[in-house]
Design an enzyme around this catalytic site. Structure first.
Site, PDB file in Angstrom:
ATOM      1  N   TYR A  56     124.699  21.815  56.828  1.00 19.68           N
ATOM      2  CA  TYR A  56     125.616  21.091  55.942  1.00 19.68           C
ATOM      3  C   TYR A  56     126.785  20.549  56.764  1.00 19.68           C
ATOM      4  CZ  TYR A  56     123.037  23.222  52.017  1.00 19.68           C
ATOM      5  OH  TYR A  56     122.067  23.626  51.123  1.00 19.68           O
ATOM      6  N   LEU A 214     121.268  19.642  38.493  1.00 17.07           N
ATOM      7  CA  LEU A 214     121.520  18.370  37.791  1.00 17.07           C
ATOM      8  C   LEU A 214     120.847  17.204  38.513  1.00 17.07           C
ATOM      9  CD1 LEU A 214     125.311  18.858  36.880  1.00 17.07           C
ATOM     10  CD2 LEU A 214     123.320  19.052  35.349  1.00 17.07           C
ATOM     11  N   LYS A 222     125.207   9.990  34.442  1.00 14.49           N
ATOM     12  CA  LYS A 222     126.158   9.071  35.075  1.00 14.49           C
ATOM     13  C   LYS A 222     125.490   7.891  35.772  1.00 14.49           C
ATOM     14  CE  LYS A 222     128.565  10.898  38.480  1.00 14.49           C
ATOM     15  NZ  LYS A 222     129.297  12.021  39.094  1.00 14.49           N
ATOM     16  N   GLN A 297     134.618  18.919  36.886  1.00 12.29           N
ATOM     17  CA  GLN A 297     133.149  19.021  36.775  1.00 12.29           C
ATOM     18  C   GLN A 297     132.751  20.491  36.670  1.00 12.29           C
ATOM     19  OE1 GLN A 297     131.618  17.055  40.273  1.00 12.29           O
ATOM     20  NE2 GLN A 297     131.914  15.002  39.447  1.00 12.29           N
TER      21      GLN A 297
HETATM   22  P1  NDP Z   1     123.635  19.205  41.379  1.00 14.48           P
HETATM   23  O1  NDP Z   1     122.260  18.703  41.167  1.00 14.48           O
HETATM   24  O2  NDP Z   1     124.261  19.927  40.259  1.00 14.48           O
HETATM   25  O3  NDP Z   1     124.549  17.979  41.845  1.00 14.48           O
HETATM   26  C1  NDP Z   1     125.919  18.162  42.039  1.00 14.48           C
HETATM   27  C2  NDP Z   1     126.645  16.815  42.009  1.00 14.48           C
HETATM   28  O4  NDP Z   1     126.521  16.193  40.725  1.00 14.48           O
HETATM   29  C3  NDP Z   1     128.128  16.990  42.239  1.00 14.48           C
HETATM   30  O5  NDP Z   1     128.461  17.101  43.591  1.00 14.48           O
HETATM   31  C4  NDP Z   1     128.693  15.770  41.544  1.00 14.48           C
HETATM   32  O6  NDP Z   1     128.498  14.665  42.414  1.00 14.48           O
HETATM   33  C5  NDP Z   1     127.771  15.639  40.330  1.00 14.48           C
HETATM   34  N1  NDP Z   1     128.250  16.410  39.162  1.00 14.48           N
HETATM   35  C6  NDP Z   1     128.200  17.761  38.990  1.00 14.48           C
HETATM   36  N2  NDP Z   1     128.697  18.114  37.791  1.00 14.48           N
HETATM   37  C7  NDP Z   1     129.044  16.974  37.176  1.00 14.48           C
HETATM   38  C8  NDP Z   1     129.612  16.693  35.915  1.00 14.48           C
HETATM   39  N3  NDP Z   1     129.883  17.665  35.042  1.00 14.48           N
HETATM   40  N4  NDP Z   1     129.848  15.394  35.599  1.00 14.48           N
HETATM   41  C9  NDP Z   1     129.575  14.400  36.459  1.00 14.48           C
HETATM   42  N5  NDP Z   1     129.033  14.602  37.682  1.00 14.48           N
HETATM   43  C10 NDP Z   1     128.766  15.884  38.050  1.00 14.48           C
HETATM   44  O7  NDP Z   1     123.669  20.235  42.593  1.00 14.48           O
HETATM   45  P2  NDP Z   1     123.545  20.000  44.191  1.00 14.48           P
HETATM   46  O8  NDP Z   1     122.497  19.000  44.513  1.00 14.48           O
HETATM   47  O9  NDP Z   1     124.905  19.807  44.742  1.00 14.48           O
HETATM   48  O10 NDP Z   1     122.989  21.423  44.632  1.00 14.48           O
HETATM   49  C11 NDP Z   1     123.811  22.584  44.430  1.00 14.48           C
HETATM   50  C12 NDP Z   1     123.783  23.438  45.684  1.00 14.48           C
HETATM   51  O11 NDP Z   1     122.440  23.844  45.955  1.00 14.48           O
HETATM   52  C13 NDP Z   1     124.225  22.738  46.984  1.00 14.48           C
HETATM   53  O12 NDP Z   1     125.619  22.671  47.120  1.00 14.48           O
HETATM   54  C14 NDP Z   1     123.601  23.656  48.019  1.00 14.48           C
HETATM   55  O13 NDP Z   1     124.385  24.820  48.170  1.00 14.48           O
HETATM   56  C15 NDP Z   1     122.277  24.020  47.360  1.00 14.48           C
HETATM   57  N6  NDP Z   1     121.191  23.145  47.848  1.00 14.48           N
HETATM   58  C16 NDP Z   1     120.166  23.737  48.568  1.00 14.48           C
HETATM   59  C17 NDP Z   1     119.147  23.004  49.071  1.00 14.48           C
HETATM   60  C18 NDP Z   1     118.063  23.686  49.843  1.00 14.48           C
HETATM   61  O14 NDP Z   1     117.236  23.005  50.460  1.00 14.48           O
HETATM   62  N7  NDP Z   1     118.012  24.990  49.856  1.00 14.48           N
HETATM   63  C19 NDP Z   1     119.072  21.539  48.898  1.00 14.48           C
HETATM   64  C20 NDP Z   1     120.177  21.012  48.098  1.00 14.48           C
HETATM   65  C21 NDP Z   1     121.162  21.795  47.593  1.00 14.48           C
HETATM   66  P3  NDP Z   1     129.400  13.309  42.397  1.00 14.48           P
HETATM   67  O15 NDP Z   1     130.735  13.641  41.820  1.00 14.48           O
HETATM   68  O16 NDP Z   1     129.444  12.904  43.834  1.00 14.48           O
HETATM   69  O17 NDP Z   1     128.628  12.325  41.585  1.00 14.48           O
END
Ligand code: NDP
Length: 328
Positions: A56, A214, A222, A297
């Site tokens: 990361y 999400l 969004k 969020q």
């Molecule tokens: P999500 O699918 O929940 O996406 C999160 C993103 O969605 C936020 O950064 C934001 O982005 C947007 N968001 C979240 N909540 C809201 C809301 N209420 N309203 C509007 N927009 C919102 O999760 P991630 O993809 O971030 O995954 C979560 C965690 O999982 C990661 O941080 C990591 O630790 C882990 N992960 C592990 C992986 C693996 O291979 N093991 C791969 C990917 C993730 P924005 O504001 O930019 O639009």
């Protein structure tokens, strides 16, 4: 909102049903002060697990998280931190990536240095490594546990057969076995958790720490009217993710999102809360890892736990009828 704590599979470890991760955001999309605010918002809401990985922001996400933890004054016993190894963080020279004993040993120590911690609570093999014998990986992870550098080890995006191969080695050699898998799981990405991994969760007590609940924000609705400025899919360098999240299926996905939004409205809740509650309602999910760029969020998303008991069998069948064909 009251946080719920779940056993990590059949281990003795208790993990908050909602946790918080650093991918894309820490050391990259958001400033360090925002990262600090987010971690405090999460911790104050009862989150006890912070997810990270060597790759990361090429190690910067762990440096930012380590500084925040150090400043926080929180008791080490009150939170869990993970790292993951496989993709590397420096370069891609031989041995700087993968699941060899050498890379796992170095990745663990590098993560501890960046996070300023003495041990990792959870350490994941971030992807399977076809070039390293699974026995070498299992022994290296076992040794890190015996050395007190890691408490629990697990996998990420391994399928059931790959995890079973690791169990076979660990059972035969009396090694600490993997305790958790970190798969993607959301309304558009269901089959790995629901079909492939579920039998292992039942029979072996495998825990799951699920990611992208999400679908990178898609399931907030969004992106239905285009890509908002400053959102994840608007970031330079994220074109590959845009292709995966939207792709050829986008029109079908937008239509499904509209139907899900109507269900959320019936429940007098929001779409992100419904989508997260749907993940958390699965008994094989130990924790739903949230991502966020703004404290609001997170605050919204924490409300998901209140929706879980309202997902009746009838409602779940309606949701199935919306998302199963899209996921297929
Ligand atoms: P999500 O699918 O929940 O996406 C999160 C993103 O969605 C936020 O950064 C934001 O982005 C947007 N968001 C979240 N909540 C809201 C809301 N209420 N309203 C509007 N927009 C919102 O999760 P991630 O993809 O971030 O995954 C979560 C965690 O999982 C990661 O941080 C990591 O630790 C882990 N992960 C592990 C992986 C693996 O291979 N093991 C791969 C990917 C993730 P924005 O504001 O930019 O639009």
């Amino acid at each position: 909102m009251t946080m719920e704590y779940r056993q990590l599979g059949r281990s003795g470890l208790k993990v908050s049903a909602l946790s918080f991760g650093a991918w894309v955001t820490f050391g990259k999309q958001i400033g360090d002060l925002v990262a600090e605010k987010l971690m405090h918002t999460a911790y104050d809401a009862g989150v006890n697990f912070f997810d990270n990985a060597e790759v990361y922001a090429d190690g910067r996400a762990e440096i930012v998280m380590g500084d925040i933890l150090k400043r926080s004054g929180w008791r080490r016993s009150s939170y869990l931190v993970s790292s993951k190894a496989y993709f590397g963080w420096e370069d891609d020279k031989p041995n700087q990536t993968g699941l060899s004993r050498k890379h796992l040993y170095e990745a663990c120590h590098d993560a501890l240095r960046r996070l300023q911690l003495d041990y990792l609570d959870l350490f994941f093999c971030h992807r399977p490594d076809a070039e390293t014998p699974v026995e070498e990986t299992c022994r290296a992870m076992h040794d890190l546990i015996v050395q007190g550098k890691v408490l629990y080890w697990g996998t990420s995006e391994w399928n059931a057969d790959q995890i079973k191969a690791a169990y076979e080695v660990c059972d035969r050699l009396g090694l600490h076995a993997p305790q958790m898998e970190q798969p993607q799981y959301n309304l558009f990405h269901r089959s790995r958790v629901e079909q492939n991994l579920a039998p292992l969760c039942k029979s072996r007590g495998l825990g799951t720490t699920i990611w992208s609940p999400l679908a990178s924000g898609l399931l907030t609705g969004k992106y239905n009217a285009g890509i908002p400025q400053d959102s994840r899919l608007d970031l330079p360098g994220m074109e590959w993710l845009k292709g995966m999240v939207l792709g050829a299926d986008a029109p079908k996905r937008f239509a499904a999102i509209n139907e899900l939004a109507a269900i959320a409205k019936e429940l007098d809740t929001t779409l992100p809360r419904l989508a997260l509650a749907w993940c958390a309602r699965n008994p094989h999910v130990s924790t739903v890892i949230l991502g966020a760029t703004r404290p609001e969020q997170l605050t919204e998303n924490f409300g998901a736990l209140e929706i879980v008991p309202r997902l009746t069998p009838d409602l779940l069948r309606r949701i199935d009828s919306i998302t199963k064909p899209v996921a297929a």
